[in-house]
Design a protein around this motif. Sequence first.
Motif, short mmCIF file in Angstrom:
data_model
loop_
_atom_site.label_atom_id
_atom_site.label_comp_id
_atom_site.label_asym_id
_atom_site.label_seq_id
_atom_site.Cartn_x
_atom_site.Cartn_y
_atom_site.Cartn_z
N GLY A 1 0.82 -1.21 0.00
CA GLY A 1 0.00 0.00 0.00
C GLY A 1 0.85 1.26 0.00
O GLY A 1 0.51 2.25 -0.65
N MET A 2 1.97 1.22 0.74
CA MET A 2 2.88 2.37 0.77
C MET A 2 3.48 2.63 -0.61
O MET A 2 3.69 3.79 -1.01
CB MET A 2 3.99 2.12 1.80
N LYS A 3 3.78 1.57 -1.33
CA LYS A 3 4.32 1.74 -2.69
C LYS A 3 3.32 2.48 -3.58
O LYS A 3 3.70 3.32 -4.40
CB LYS A 3 4.65 0.37 -3.29
N ASP A 4 2.04 2.16 -3.41
CA ASP A 4 1.00 2.85 -4.18
C ASP A 4 0.94 4.33 -3.81
O ASP A 4 0.76 5.20 -4.67
CB ASP A 4 -0.37 2.20 -3.93
N ASP B 1 9.79 0.59 5.69
CA ASP B 1 9.07 1.86 5.52
C ASP B 1 9.82 3.06 6.09
O ASP B 1 9.26 4.15 6.19
CB ASP B 1 7.69 1.77 6.16
N ALA B 2 11.10 2.89 6.43
CA ALA B 2 11.85 3.97 7.09
C ALA B 2 11.86 5.25 6.26
O ALA B 2 11.49 6.32 6.74
CB ALA B 2 13.27 3.51 7.41
N LEU B 3 12.30 5.16 5.03
CA LEU B 3 12.35 6.37 4.19
C LEU B 3 10.95 6.85 3.84
O LEU B 3 10.69 8.06 3.82
CB LEU B 3 13.14 6.08 2.91
N PHE B 4 10.03 5.92 3.58
CA PHE B 4 8.67 6.30 3.23
C PHE B 4 8.03 7.17 4.31
O PHE B 4 7.43 8.21 4.00
CB PHE B 4 7.81 5.04 3.02
N GLN B 5 8.18 6.78 5.57
CA GLN B 5 7.56 7.55 6.66
C GLN B 5 8.15 8.95 6.74
O GLN B 5 7.44 9.92 7.03
CB GLN B 5 7.74 6.81 7.99
#
Length: 613
Positions: free
Chosen positions: A70-73, A180-184
Amino acid sequence: MQLLSYTKSIYHLYSRLGGKRFLFLVRSKVLKFFFEKKRTDINLFPETIGNAEYALWLRKYFPRESDCEGMKDVCKILSYKPLVSIITPVYNPPIPFFKAAIDSVLAQVYENWELCLADDASTDTEIKNIIETYRKKDSRIKVIYRNKNGHISDASNSALSIAKGEFVALLDQDDLLTKDALFQNILALNKNRSIDMIYSDEDKITEDGKLFSPFFKPDWSQESYLSRNYTCHFSLYRKKIIDRIKGFRKGLEGSQDYDLMLRFSEKTDRIYHIPKILYHWRTHINSTSLNAGAKSYAAVAGERALVEALERRKEKGIVEPVPGYAGNFNIRYSLKNNPKVSIVIPSRNQSAFLEKCLNSIFAKSSYQNIEVVLVDNGTDEKKAISLIHHWKEKEPDRFLWLEYDIPFNFSKLINYGCENASGEYLIILNNDTEIISPDWVESLLSQAQREKTGAVGCMLLYSDETIQHAGVILGVGGIANHSMLGEYCESTKHYCYLKLTNNVSAVTGACFMISKKKFKKVGGLDENFAVSYNDIDFCLKLGKLGYRNLYLPYVRIFHYESKSRGSDVSPEKKIRLERESKMMEEKWKEVIDKDPYYNPNLSRSKFDFSLNV
């Protein structure tokens, strides 16, 4: 048609087996389904060691593969996708851990990154082979090979020299990032592009991959940070500010990141905290994560970083390491002058308590420029009246008796006492206290005199040396409660919280110091809060104006409030409490719901920083 077919099949099975056997079969299939699902779910989460509470927390909050998808989306629709340069100095790392660290970068949900490795002249020739293999695998991996070993600061600066990102993030050679480190971090920047620095929560990971010791941190807290490097991992910095402060300083090895953040925070206060575990700090025999003493030079460098920070900030003081707990400190600021301090004590009768309180103040206090302002709320006990006359005669210049016989209203009593006090600084003190620390006044004063300091509280102890007060947490067990209530005073829970200077949203009215100027600036105590929450409201008013309230661990006072005192349930008092509670909720709902100095992953019902599971 398919539904009809399923229905017929079930009916035929029921007819052949009979009711009891059919139900048994259904039950066994259902249980098997849930058992297999549970077993599969367990495999989705990292293993833990030594903390069942953390295992439960991970099952509740750790991102699943479906979450990462979901984060990739979400990444596809982000409007802001800055390049992040991950800085990793390298010197003879354990090979399995080094590979795992790089793999954790490759696994990032957010893909606009570069990994900047600086090999600090590793003597293990296999390290270069590994780096080159990864470079061929992914062009986002960059490397600079140093000809001479210069230690971590020089190596980190070498990695910075090849970084092209708008932001830089720090990763040690043997640690791991969550997927998800960079994503957050990027998600936070999309919500607020003015942020200059971001840090997250972290935990530790054993050599065999088991997680333990989660560190759930407060939002940015300047004085708390001066007691220990709590931002540490995972941290992301705006590169132009890193360049402005000239990166890492040689000679601060072991605490080079502490020194960096101290200097960085002098250039900006746009610092943001993500209350999520985004980093696993590897523990092995030579790591500071397992044992701060494994690199004793780190603690020495940390002390030096603080000393030099005080010099840059033109604040005089002494950095005191906490004995036995390397890397933890308290700063004792020098007094700027010798101002008069008024100790305002509301009192009515209770001669035994009052005698002990006054005796301890005048006999133990090493700071002499004080006056005691006793606000007498209708004392009619002969012994108490005699005691007041005794002190009036014994300390005519340092004891002021104010008679104020009104229906009990703590706020009115304090405001009246402060109006009539002649001191430049005020200490609000309960009459059922006894001073333990002789330097209590100057210790409180050393912090209260600072420009941005609000109310300064201390450690209050029950007679059995357990904690009555060590700062106030909002939204825990109701409107607010005392942190570490009931813990032994020497407890090291939650990373030595009780032993360190900490920013807090509020402190108790049983003992705190404030400058008279700031007391007046916020209008004193709100007299609508006659009994409850007046101290909390007062501190929150200070916070709203940008002042920072503090808990000091090295000022200790006995507070003889009954540990077994029951709830106040008389009808009149219950109505009053409900009214004052409602006033607090209406006035301060936002901060009660989210105390900035208390991590949302921590318990809302316990006071010892347990996890919210």
